[in-house]
Structure formats: C-alpha cells, structure tokens
Write a protein that holds these residues in place. Sequence first.
Motif, short mmCIF file in Angstrom:
data_model
loop_
_atom_site.label_atom_id
_atom_site.label_comp_id
_atom_site.label_asym_id
_atom_site.label_seq_id
_atom_site.Cartn_x
_atom_site.Cartn_y
_atom_site.Cartn_z
N GLY A 190 0.80 -1.23 0.00
CA GLY A 190 0.00 0.00 0.00
C GLY A 190 0.83 1.27 0.00
O GLY A 190 1.88 1.36 -0.64
N GLY A 191 0.31 2.26 0.78
CA GLY A 191 0.89 3.60 0.77
C GLY A 191 2.39 3.64 1.03
O GLY A 191 3.09 4.47 0.44
N ARG A 250 4.34 2.67 -2.12
CA ARG A 250 4.15 3.79 -3.06
C ARG A 250 5.03 4.98 -2.68
O ARG A 250 5.76 5.52 -3.51
N LYS A 290 4.26 7.40 6.11
CA LYS A 290 3.67 7.73 7.41
C LYS A 290 3.70 6.52 8.32
O LYS A 290 3.98 6.61 9.49
N ASP A 335 2.08 -0.81 6.48
CA ASP A 335 1.06 -1.86 6.61
C ASP A 335 1.61 -3.14 6.00
O ASP A 335 2.36 -3.10 5.02
N ARG A 355 -8.50 -5.59 -5.04
CA ARG A 355 -9.53 -4.93 -4.25
C ARG A 355 -9.08 -3.54 -3.79
O ARG A 355 -9.85 -2.76 -3.25
N ARG A 356 -7.81 -3.23 -4.00
CA ARG A 356 -7.32 -1.91 -3.60
C ARG A 356 -7.80 -0.84 -4.58
O ARG A 356 -8.34 -1.16 -5.63
N ASP A 357 -7.62 0.42 -4.21
CA ASP A 357 -8.20 1.45 -5.07
C ASP A 357 -7.37 1.77 -6.32
O ASP A 357 -7.80 1.52 -7.44
N ASN A 415 -1.28 1.98 -5.35
CA ASN A 415 -1.52 1.58 -3.96
C ASN A 415 -1.54 0.07 -3.80
O ASN A 415 -1.84 -0.43 -2.72
N ASP A 458 -17.66 2.58 -3.27
CA ASP A 458 -17.14 3.41 -2.19
C ASP A 458 -16.85 4.81 -2.72
O ASP A 458 -15.78 5.07 -3.27
N ARG A 465 -13.61 7.03 -2.52
CA ARG A 465 -12.48 6.90 -3.45
C ARG A 465 -12.32 8.13 -4.33
O ARG A 465 -11.23 8.42 -4.80
N ARG A 522 -10.31 10.38 -2.26
CA ARG A 522 -8.95 9.83 -2.20
C ARG A 522 -8.19 10.14 -3.48
O ARG A 522 -7.00 10.42 -3.45
N ARG A 581 -7.12 13.70 -3.13
CA ARG A 581 -6.06 13.85 -2.11
C ARG A 581 -4.74 13.26 -2.58
O ARG A 581 -3.70 13.92 -2.54
N LYS A 618 -1.49 15.33 -3.28
CA LYS A 618 -0.40 15.14 -2.32
C LYS A 618 0.86 14.60 -2.99
O LYS A 618 1.97 15.00 -2.68
N ARG A 653 -17.05 9.12 8.45
CA ARG A 653 -16.05 8.67 7.46
C ARG A 653 -15.66 9.83 6.55
O ARG A 653 -14.49 10.02 6.21
N LYS A 695 -7.94 14.20 6.67
CA LYS A 695 -6.71 13.66 6.07
C LYS A 695 -6.25 14.59 4.96
O LYS A 695 -5.06 14.84 4.78
#
Length: 459
Positions: A60-61, A64, A73, A76, A151-153, A157, A196, A199, A202, A205, A209, A236, A243
């Motif tokens: 994930g993040g 990346r 940050k 995971d 399943r990730r966005d 990621n 969702d 997203r 996201r 962002r 970012k 949420r 964030k």
Amino acid sequence: MIKKYIDKLFGRRTQVTHKDARPVIHGKDKHGIRRDDISRCARRTCEELQRAGHATFVVGGAVRDLLLGRKPKDFDVATSATPEEVRSVFRRSRIIGRRFQIVHVLCGAETVETSTFRAHFAREPDAENTDEHGRMLSDNVFGTQAEDAMRRDFTVNALFYDPVKEEVWDYVHGMKDLKARKLVMIGDAATRYREDPVRMLRAARLGAKLGLEIDSRTRAPIATHKHLLENVPQARLFEEILKLLLSGNAVECVRVLRELELHHGLLPLLDTALEDPEAGPFAMAALRATDERLAEGKPVSPAFLLAALLWGQVEKNLRRFESEGQATIPALHAAMHEALDVQRDSLAIPRRFDATMKELWLMQPRFLQRGGQRPHRLLEHPRFRAAYDFFALRAASANAPQEAAAWWERFQGVGPDERERMLVSDETGPKKKRRRRRGARKKGAEGTLLPDSQGASEE
Ligand code: ATP
Ligand code: MG
C-alpha cells in the motif's frame, strides 16, 4: 455502443485478473527501495511470518511513498496468514475486530497493522453486499494475493514489497503508472466509485499530495458520481476531509477538489468562502500555514484550521446579528452556533473540536482591546498562543488590523516596564472611563469578552 463496449473492456482489463494471476516481480536493481527504509517492526513482521511459511509483504501507501522517494507515514503488512495464525506467531499482538479483522503486531512503541489477503472481487457487487446505490457494505472474504491487489483502489496503492527478497510484486501495472506519475483506478472506475464514493476524495487527495495526474478514465466518472458522497456516513467523510487538510499539501488538495467539483457541501470554505474577498484570503492563508508547519515537522491543530475555515461564516453571521441590534458578545455567540449548526447539515465536525474552535473565535475581539489590565489577562490565557496566531494570520490576510497584530507582537517581546508604557500610550480618555466601569463589574466580566468590546470588531 461499440465505444461503450470497448471502454468497458479496457476499463476492466485489470479487474478480470485471475485469482491466481502471476505478478510482475521487480528485483532490487529495478525499484530502488532499500531494506533499511522499512521500519524495524514491519520488517520483523514480514520475516517472522515468512519463516512460519506465510507469504508476507509490506503493502500500500508505504511502498508507493518509498518508490516516490518520500518518507512513509506508517507501514502496513499483508499476509496469507489468517488473523489467528498471525496472532500465534507474535506474543505481543492483538486481533482488532472491525468490519474486517486485522492484527496489530507490537514491537516496542511501534504497531504494525497486519491484514490477511482479502478478495474484494471474489464476486461482483450485488444486492446482498451493496446498498441501493451500489456501495459495498461488507468485504469480509479472504482471498489470494492477486485478489488482494485487485480490491485496492489505485494501481500505485497495490504494490507489495518483500523486505526479505527485496522484491516488488506488481499485479496491476502499478510500477508503470508510478513512473508515468499517473493515478489509475483498478478496474472500472465508475463501479469502484459506486462501491465506495470516498475513493473520489482519495483520488483528489492522493493526486494532489503526490503530484500524480489523475488518469482520464479515473477522472471522467467523478462528474456523474460525485452526488454519491451524500450517502457516505458523516464520520467517514469527516475523517477523509481531515486527512486531506492535514496531508501537507492542503492548498493543492483543495484546488483539485474544486477542479473536480467535489467541494460542494463539505465545508463552507470549499464551497464559497474561498471566493469571498474578505474571508477567502484568510482561509487560504490558514491552509498554507498548515502546509508549512507540516513541512517543518511542527504539530498542527485540526481545530485551529477548522476554526479558520469557518471564520468567514462566523463573521458574516456576526455582522448580521449586530446589524439587527445585538451587542457583540451575544451576537458572536449566536454567530458561532449558527455557523456550527449550518455546518452540521453538510459535514458534521465532531463535537470534540467545538470547545477549541469557540474559544479561538471568542478571543478574537479581545486583541483589539489594548487598555488597562486586559492585554495582561489575555496574555495569560492558556490558549493565548493559538488565538494570537489566529489573529496574526487574519491580520496578514487583511481580515484584522495589521497595526494591532504588530502591537501584540511587540507587547509579547518587551519587558514589564515597556508593557506598561505601551498600555499607557494606548490609553485614551474613554478607555479610562471604561476601566472604572469594568472594575465595578469585574466579577461578571471575567474570562470572556468584555462588554465594551462592542464595535471593536468593526475595524
Ligand atoms: P496515506 O499516505 O494517506 O496513508 P494510503 O494509500 O496508505 O495513503 P490508507 O488509508 O492508509 O491510505 O490505506 C492503505 C491502503 O489500503 C491503500 O494504499 C489502498 O491500497 C487501500 N485502501 C484504502 N482505502 C481504500 C478504499 N477506499 N478502497 C480500496 N482500497 C483502499
Ligand atoms: Mg497509509
């Protein structure tokens, strides 16, 4: 018709990946991540779980960010081990029972979130696992690593890093997209936004970012799906907005949000206040100051920023109540409550921020009072620093008198004698009178705005 078919085919090219699809594996010389870049706890988690026979990666993040040369940050971990299996490998770990169970592995002060590979696309969203708008309600299905990628966005990621073999595993062309500086939704973007809607935020962002361009097929459906954000639970939504504001690149995030027209109904600033000639520059300055503080590694207060973003609304209400004949203090109270109430109708700011925001607002008119004991008392206020920063930022954005901010800057810096001189030199006839009057009603005036602050905020 044909175009639609082709779009569908293309848009879903990654979604049809077989659950046992093979990844492209990038060796050490291809990705530039060093094992030492991974936190001790995340490395240990991967090593121990691999030793116990489970495929385990940083995901994930963090991957990346490292590929982009940024400091992650947090780290995971994703693994083929079930939560119970993870639990049995680490004495210091606990299963966190959320919608989807994850395990917190603890080493010293560090905690690493460890999730079992899960299959989001094990089945298409259907009536059973989506709400009437297509939003996913549960995704509680373990899966293969390939499915976990799917399943990730965004493709960037969905990269896995193995700190033991020092390899990056890529199921979705994430490396290619990252090199091209593109943010690409995995699968059909419209479907993924329906599952969702967050997203979409996201995308704004992460694009802002990380300086990634939102791919055209990822961007296009936002215009027709943005209304779905209304169905997302307030908590949420607020978490995501926070964030965004604390991303270190809030100015750019807000610009992208507005460009995508995702800003409506989120915060007054994001709607109209930024265009407001009076409050807009201050709101923008607050965003900029937050970005700068984060860049310097300084702490930032979400309540301060939220108070700044809502200030324009508070001020407008205040002027209205005053023009209706109310005195400043009651008018300011009414103005604050109205601003917060209206805000709650669109995006509820959790009540835990209320007290600090109100305090910052209520202290503002006190910076215009420079006679008698009042400046001394304000200086001793536990929130003086934050309130002064707020006032100084307003002054720098032509929302408060600059001369008053300069006076306070000096007042803080000089010794007691000079402070007295500053007060005296500022004292005028009418203020002396007020001092006497205030002395007479000292009790009631304590701690908040003084009655004679009326008109002070008019400057
Ligand atoms: P940040 O740098 O802000 O932490 P991040 O990408 O790590 O960004 P997280 O919210 O920490 O964001 O999520 C971790 C990972 O979980 C993401 O990289 C992504 O793979 C996946 N993820 C998060 N949110 C979603 C979502 N809404 N839909 C699909 N996958 C998601
Ligand atoms: Mg993260």
